[in-house]
Scaffold this motif. Structure first.
Motif, PDB file in Angstrom:
ATOM      1  N   ARG A 137       1.356  13.430   5.626  1.00  0.00           N
ATOM      2  CA  ARG A 137      -0.004  13.676   4.993  1.00  0.00           C
ATOM      3  C   ARG A 137      -1.033  14.838   4.362  1.00  0.00           C
ATOM      4  NH1 ARG A 137      -3.031   8.344   8.442  1.00  0.00           N
ATOM      5  NH2 ARG A 137      -1.257   7.412   8.714  1.00  0.00           N
ATOM      6  N   VAL A 138      -0.112  15.372   3.882  1.00  0.00           N
ATOM      7  CA  VAL A 138      -0.495  17.330   4.293  1.00  0.00           C
ATOM      8  C   VAL A 138      -1.283  16.916   2.212  1.00  0.00           C
ATOM      9  CG1 VAL A 138       1.170  18.517   5.671  1.00  0.00           C
ATOM     10  CG2 VAL A 138       1.723  17.837   3.057  1.00  0.00           C
ATOM     11  N   PHE A 139      -0.870  15.888   1.659  1.00  0.00           N
ATOM     12  CA  PHE A 139      -1.073  16.195   0.418  1.00  0.00           C
ATOM     13  C   PHE A 139      -1.909  14.680  -0.396  1.00  0.00           C
ATOM     14  CE2 PHE A 139      -0.698  14.905  -4.329  1.00  0.00           C
ATOM     15  CZ  PHE A 139      -1.614  16.843  -4.962  1.00  0.00           C
TER      16      PHE A 139
ATOM     17  N   PRO B 172       1.319  -1.079  -0.086  1.00  0.00           N
ATOM     18  CA  PRO B 172       0.256  -0.064   0.115  1.00  0.00           C
ATOM     19  C   PRO B 172       0.988   1.571  -0.117  1.00  0.00           C
ATOM     20  CG  PRO B 172       0.202  -1.343   2.103  1.00  0.00           C
ATOM     21  CD  PRO B 172       0.863  -1.575   1.352  1.00  0.00           C
ATOM     22  N   ARG B 173       0.307   2.362  -0.840  1.00  0.00           N
ATOM     23  CA  ARG B 173       0.975   3.195  -0.932  1.00  0.00           C
ATOM     24  C   ARG B 173       1.435   4.507   0.774  1.00  0.00           C
ATOM     25  NH1 ARG B 173       0.084   5.656  -6.565  1.00  0.00           N
ATOM     26  NH2 ARG B 173      -0.559   4.029  -7.699  1.00  0.00           N
ATOM     27  N   GLY B 174       2.487   5.035   0.497  1.00  0.00           N
ATOM     28  CA  GLY B 174       2.633   5.363   1.666  1.00  0.00           C
ATOM     29  C   GLY B 174       4.459   5.760   1.603  1.00  0.00           C
ATOM     30  N   SER B 175       5.226   6.236   2.759  1.00  0.00           N
ATOM     31  CA  SER B 175       6.282   6.779   3.238  1.00  0.00           C
ATOM     32  C   SER B 175       7.050   5.942   4.382  1.00  0.00           C
ATOM     33  CB  SER B 175       6.301   8.258   3.281  1.00  0.00           C
ATOM     34  OG  SER B 175       5.247   8.933   1.951  1.00  0.00           O
ATOM     35  N   LEU B 176       8.618   5.608   4.125  1.00  0.00           N
ATOM     36  CA  LEU B 176       9.576   5.433   4.585  1.00  0.00           C
ATOM     37  C   LEU B 176      10.203   6.441   5.469  1.00  0.00           C
ATOM     38  CD1 LEU B 176      10.684   2.605   6.311  1.00  0.00           C
ATOM     39  CD2 LEU B 176      12.604   3.093   3.886  1.00  0.00           C
TER      40      LEU B 176
ATOM     41  N   LEU C  64      11.773  11.434  -0.945  1.00  0.00           N
ATOM     42  CA  LEU C  64      11.286  13.076  -0.668  1.00  0.00           C
ATOM     43  C   LEU C  64      12.910  13.841   0.101  1.00  0.00           C
ATOM     44  CD1 LEU C  64       7.872  12.179   0.365  1.00  0.00           C
ATOM     45  CD2 LEU C  64       8.616  12.582  -1.520  1.00  0.00           C
ATOM     46  N   VAL C  65      13.211  14.984  -0.274  1.00  0.00           N
ATOM     47  CA  VAL C  65      13.939  16.174   1.178  1.00  0.00           C
ATOM     48  C   VAL C  65      13.416  16.300   1.439  1.00  0.00           C
ATOM     49  CG1 VAL C  65      15.733  15.493  -0.502  1.00  0.00           C
ATOM     50  CG2 VAL C  65      14.339  17.669  -1.128  1.00  0.00           C
TER      51      VAL C  65
ATOM     52  N   TRP D 129       0.879  11.747   1.099  1.00  0.00           N
ATOM     53  CA  TRP D 129       2.271  12.230   1.288  1.00  0.00           C
ATOM     54  C   TRP D 129       2.642  13.566   2.223  1.00  0.00           C
ATOM     55  CZ3 TRP D 129       3.924   8.256  -0.781  1.00  0.00           C
ATOM     56  CH2 TRP D 129       2.765   7.612  -2.100  1.00  0.00           C
ATOM     57  N   PRO D 130       3.850  13.429   2.405  1.00  0.00           N
ATOM     58  CA  PRO D 130       4.065  14.980   3.458  1.00  0.00           C
ATOM     59  C   PRO D 130       4.616  15.946   3.287  1.00  0.00           C
ATOM     60  CG  PRO D 130       5.816  12.929   3.251  1.00  0.00           C
ATOM     61  CD  PRO D 130       4.991  12.573   2.908  1.00  0.00           C
ATOM     62  N   GLN D 131       4.756  16.838   3.803  1.00  0.00           N
ATOM     63  CA  GLN D 131       5.090  18.026   3.137  1.00  0.00           C
ATOM     64  C   GLN D 131       6.430  17.947   3.040  1.00  0.00           C
ATOM     65  OE1 GLN D 131       3.691  21.863   5.016  1.00  0.00           O
ATOM     66  NE2 GLN D 131       5.480  22.652   4.465  1.00  0.00           N
ATOM     67  N   SER D 132       7.118  18.532   1.896  1.00  0.00           N
ATOM     68  CA  SER D 132       8.487  17.736   1.104  1.00  0.00           C
ATOM     69  C   SER D 132       8.619  18.528  -0.360  1.00  0.00           C
ATOM     70  CB  SER D 132       8.562  16.268   1.091  1.00  0.00           C
ATOM     71  OG  SER D 132       7.572  15.602   0.361  1.00  0.00           O
TER      72      SER D 132
END
Length: 228
Positions: free
Chosen positions: A106-108, A68-72, A99-100, A112-115
């Motif tokens: 979760r802003v988008f 599933p979609r998301g971030s490490l 993403l730097v 996805w985080p703000q980045s």
């Protein structure tokens, strides 16, 4: 004469030590064994503990399975650094990103985080995508579209095209991406070719994130060197 040599050694030695001491040693953000130093943010896992983690370690490589979609997201917060990432689409090519300056989660799309995203997507490596942060590049309107449509939120022109799409190696081969974040500037190289350069970024520090965005991607190196 001997006394002069001794005095010269005494004078130079602290300088040599200072120069050596000021050099930053590369820091491996991925240890090749597990996900120590990272945290995951997968929205689908919030209410279902059975949802699988899309980030695994396999054969000494960090693998984003894509779904599933998301971030490490790195535990550490960084500024003024050079990040070297070695990656490949081992099977079917697709989408992913580094993403730097990651900050608020979760802003988008509530994912996805703000980045500031540096694209890994096959044949588009090095594009910038603005996710709650912004950046300027030369020839902005040519590479981003009409100025009145620029933005960092959904529905706005957030993509800034890279300088070349010919720097990637064939699918299955390893690529090296270097992202240099220095103050408010970001430069990106793919396989030793400068593919993007931006300035006046709205963020200068933050965490580093890897995406799960639909395609399996292998990483064999995620190494950071501080720039002092």
């Amino acid at each position: 004469m001997f006394r002069s040599i001794i005095l010269l050694i005494v004078f130079i030695s602290p300088l040599l030590y200072s120069c050596t001491d000021s050099q930053s040693q590369p820091q491996n953000l991925f240890n090749g064994k597990d996900l120590t130093g990272w945290q995951i943010d997968i929205p689908e896992m919030d209410n279902d503990p059975n949802v699988p983690n899309p980030f695994i370690v396999r054969d000494g490589k960090l693998v984003s399975l894509g779904t599933p979609r998301g971030s490490l997201i790195s535990d550490g917060i960084f500024s003024n650094y050079r990040l070297q990432v070695e990656y490949r689409f081992a099977g079917k090519p697709g989408n992913c990103g580094v993403l730097v300056h990651t900050s608020k989660l979760r802003v988008f799309n509530n994912i996805w985080p703000q980045s500031m995203e540096v694209q890994l997507m096959h044949q588009n490596a090095g594009d910038f995508w603005c996710i709650g942060e912004d950046i300027n590049v030369p020839d902005m309107e040519t590479r981003r579209g009409a100025k009145e449509e620029w933005g960092v939120t959904q529905g706005k022109k957030r993509r800034i095209l890279n300088l070349t799409d010919g720097s990637e190696r064939p699918v299955g081969e390893w690529n090296t991406m270097i992202i240099e974040c220095l103050g408010s500037s970001i430069k990106v190289w793919v396989n030793n070719e400068l593919v993007n350069e931006g300035f006046d970024c709205t963020a200068e520090k933050g965490r580093i994130s890897l995406q799960a965005e639909g395609s399996e991607v292998e990483f064999r190196k995620v190494e950071l060197t501080s720039i002092k």
